[in-house]
Scaffold this active site. Sequence first.
Site, mmCIF file in Angstrom:
data_model
loop_
_atom_site.group_PDB
_atom_site.id
_atom_site.type_symbol
_atom_site.label_atom_id
_atom_site.label_comp_id
_atom_site.label_asym_id
_atom_site.label_seq_id
_atom_site.Cartn_x
_atom_site.Cartn_y
_atom_site.Cartn_z
ATOM 1 N N ASP A 194 1.487 -1.388 0.179
ATOM 2 C CA ASP A 194 -0.102 0.000 -0.087
ATOM 3 C C ASP A 194 0.701 1.464 0.119
ATOM 4 O O ASP A 194 2.123 0.715 -0.301
ATOM 5 C CB ASP A 194 -0.767 -0.410 1.338
ATOM 6 N N HIS B 27 -2.799 3.214 -4.450
ATOM 7 C CA HIS B 27 -2.056 3.103 -3.801
ATOM 8 C C HIS B 27 -1.320 2.211 -3.301
ATOM 9 O O HIS B 27 -0.472 1.154 -2.804
ATOM 10 C CB HIS B 27 -3.182 1.830 -2.220
ATOM 11 N N ASP C 277 -8.157 -0.848 -6.625
ATOM 12 C CA ASP C 277 -9.449 0.361 -5.773
ATOM 13 C C ASP C 277 -8.804 1.804 -5.587
ATOM 14 O O ASP C 277 -7.967 2.109 -5.986
ATOM 15 C CB ASP C 277 -9.307 0.186 -4.488
ATOM 16 N N GLU C 278 -9.758 3.120 -5.729
ATOM 17 C CA GLU C 278 -9.066 4.349 -5.145
ATOM 18 C C GLU C 278 -8.211 4.468 -5.749
ATOM 19 O O GLU C 278 -6.476 5.331 -5.578
ATOM 20 C CB GLU C 278 -9.167 4.116 -3.329
ATOM 21 N N TYR D 232 -16.560 -3.869 7.599
ATOM 22 C CA TYR D 232 -14.674 -3.542 7.885
ATOM 23 C C TYR D 232 -14.088 -3.590 9.697
ATOM 24 O O TYR D 232 -15.196 -2.913 10.170
ATOM 25 C CB TYR D 232 -15.087 -2.533 7.376
ATOM 26 N N TRP E 233 -8.356 -2.973 7.992
ATOM 27 C CA TRP E 233 -7.349 -2.175 7.540
ATOM 28 C C TRP E 233 -6.885 -1.564 9.167
ATOM 29 O O TRP E 233 -7.670 -1.358 10.242
ATOM 30 C CB TRP E 233 -8.194 -1.096 6.942
ATOM 31 N N THR E 234 -5.270 -1.827 8.900
ATOM 32 C CA THR E 234 -4.315 -1.625 10.310
ATOM 33 C C THR E 234 -3.997 -0.110 9.699
ATOM 34 O O THR E 234 -3.216 0.231 10.917
ATOM 35 C CB THR E 234 -3.613 -2.074 10.225
ATOM 36 N N GLU E 235 -4.563 1.308 10.064
ATOM 37 C CA GLU E 235 -4.420 2.287 10.063
ATOM 38 C C GLU E 235 -3.578 3.180 12.086
ATOM 39 O O GLU E 235 -2.878 3.418 12.092
ATOM 40 C CB GLU E 235 -5.351 3.644 9.215
#
Length: 836
Positions: free
Chosen positions: A224, A295, A379-380, A471, A520-522
């Site tokens: 990412d 990403h 994605d995105e 999520y 997801w691990t932000e």
Amino acid sequence: MKKLLLIALLALPFAGSAQAPALIPQPVQLQPGKGTFAITPSTVIVARDVEDGRVAGMLSDYVKDRYGLALAIVRQDRADNAIRFNTRRFMKAPDKDAYYLQVAANGIAIEGDTYAGTFYGLQTLLQLLPPAAFTKPASVSDTLKAKVKPGKSKVKTQARPVPPAVTITRVVVPQLLIQDYPRFKYRGMHLDVSRHFFPVSFVKKYIDYLAAHKLNYFHWHLSDDQGWRIEIKKFPELVNTGSWRHGTIVGRYPGTGSDNRRYGGYYTQDEIREVVQYAAGRHISVIPEIDVPGHSSAAIASYPYLSCFPEEPTVIPSWPSEGSRRAQAAGRPKQVQETFGVFNDIMCAGKDSTFLFMEGVIDELVALFPEKYVHMGGDEAPKSNWKRCPHCQARMKAEGLKDEHELQSYFMRRLEKHINARGRTMMGWDEILEGGLAPNAVVMSWQGERGGIEAAKQQHYAVMTPGKPLYFDHSQTRTDDSLVWGGFNPLDSVYAYEPIPAVLDSAAARYIVGAQANLWTEYVSNPAKVEYMIFPRMSALSEVLWSPKEARNWPSFRNRLLTQFGRYAQWGASYSKAFYDLRGTLAPGSGNARLHWILKRVNGPGTIVYEGGGAVYNTGLDSVVVPITREGTYRAYTVNGTPFFATAKNKGVAQLPMPRPRARIELTPSNNPTSLTFRFSKATGKKVTLAGTSSRNYPGQGAFSLVNGIWSAKGLSYPDWLGFLGGDVDATIDLGSSEPISTVRVHTIVQEGSWVYAPEYLEVHVSDDGGNFRQVGRSSAFTPDTLTMRFLTLTLPAGTRARYVRVLVKNYGLIPEGKPGGGTRSWAFADEILID
């Protein structure tokens, strides 16, 4: 050397010999018996081939370590005092990984239609065994028990003492008969190791958690913007440069600063093989993900030519670290991202060198991962750089592509062709539908269910993984007890999820192969926080994906979950206790109460206590309507104790019927206390209507969220927000009678990295009859509240009076290219309107 034990091999006791055991997921058919079978030192484990012998070895290791019983594994079958594993190899192309488990007076038999089925039978047997008498940890990490501190993403660990060994001569198992098989072929969990890195030892433990829940796909998000995590020998800079960032923002985006600490890590190819083999031993397929073309900051920092504009510096939009500033000043413009969001610098689709790079990466991936799926993200991916890139525009002209969305489709199709040529199937997020779906790709539908529905109608296989409710980086509790990404996905929402959309007919529905939850691990920086976020939601997911739809029963699951909590504790895993939280809603008040706070105890023991208005009430009830008579903070929780009422100042406090007042005593809450701070305006508690519908992802408590006297101080994870994607906030409030009004304020949020932009303006219209409105002002004046939240304020003309007040918050609209989310519609949010 003895195998590492499955964490799945820890269980709680069966509640009674004639009662169904607390199994998760619920089997297809379960018939309780009336007696028991005792495992003793003379019991043998029978396995007649090598594969069944591996499962037998797992059971043997477990009973040795947990009970001190050394059971022999033999190939020769015997009728009595045996635990028999037998995979029915003669079966031709079994449709499901079914198994049969019988506990009889003379022994235990597990037969699988496949080796995976036999393994799942073992998982069920382990849940039938009684508590372990003593524990020899499978690894050093198992001796640590982590506790999450409220409001923090980090946890502290402390040594968990190992009980002394005792002599065990019998382990009793209840008699029963189970026939079982999974509903869906694809039962998955995802782990992002790019935002935060986790060592191999924990990745194996995570796989053990999946195995315990009969999940069979591990989606490993390996790249990412914030880090590249897999060794690719052809491109060494991916780990030398791309796996390390100079710093990370502190707190929730946009943060309060940079920690200025170099952070990173990666898995060697030998470690990748080790994890893949470990998962295969538990019948779990590992799906690698390399996220492109968006990403990709970490890859671009390693090889700048992958960017459309290699000489342009990486824009770190929030708190760039000292290290990245020094590196850019020294002539290294491309850097690994240090904050979270969506970034414009993506892989160039116009250069052949980009595809040569990706083909080299894919070739090494398929050599490491035997699973048929390779995930390419998709994605995105903002298109602003592609629009101004001469290489990309030349590619579009040469290939006859009408826009940048078709260019993305070209990018993904070209990768898929290379993947298919190596005998594999490409997966991607639902954006790969843009511009036309690659011919054989499997879609993961994360932006709701629309992508999965569209793919199924096109006869493409799809995996459902909508942000709501799958999520697991979203909060499990309304009290936001730790730093998380925005959103609220409670346990019951996960359990209620149905992967096959009702709009699909039976022919299209068969293309929905299953579902997956994503972590997801932000804001998940350590293993204990991972556990805290996945448990108990993973248990709910497992039953959704394994058990028949008609067998799902929330009251039954809720009761069985109490046993499951004991399993988590035995595993030494941290887990959320939001299950015990009070359920609260707000409603208009009556009499001298501006609002009513309606509280209900749903799970767990105890009665409701609430504090506020200068008083403490132990109600002795499991549901109560709390009158909110004055501004201030009110707190509610459950306790076990005698009802009482205590106050220092009784004046103005509404009292519920209860025994004589007693002196206040200190109470220990038995759940997460729920706390709300109420602040009143003329709009508080009044009737409110909305024109238009908010997003189902941000529904708040409906229109009443705008006048319920509370607003967020914690960002989008707070569940009271109303969110509108591309739409306006348009609310009309009935004050009940004509009132003088001087100001209108709307509490909103600005978080551009999440595509949430400041509204254009606030406009107010007033009316005396609710039909004829006149505009009394417009304003774009913002007053800061917190770092990302603001009040949009309008001062009205002197002498303004009205009964009805229409409040219009105009959405920012289409986001310009070059900004986060460029080319898409902005979000508009509001969680309170104040009229004074």
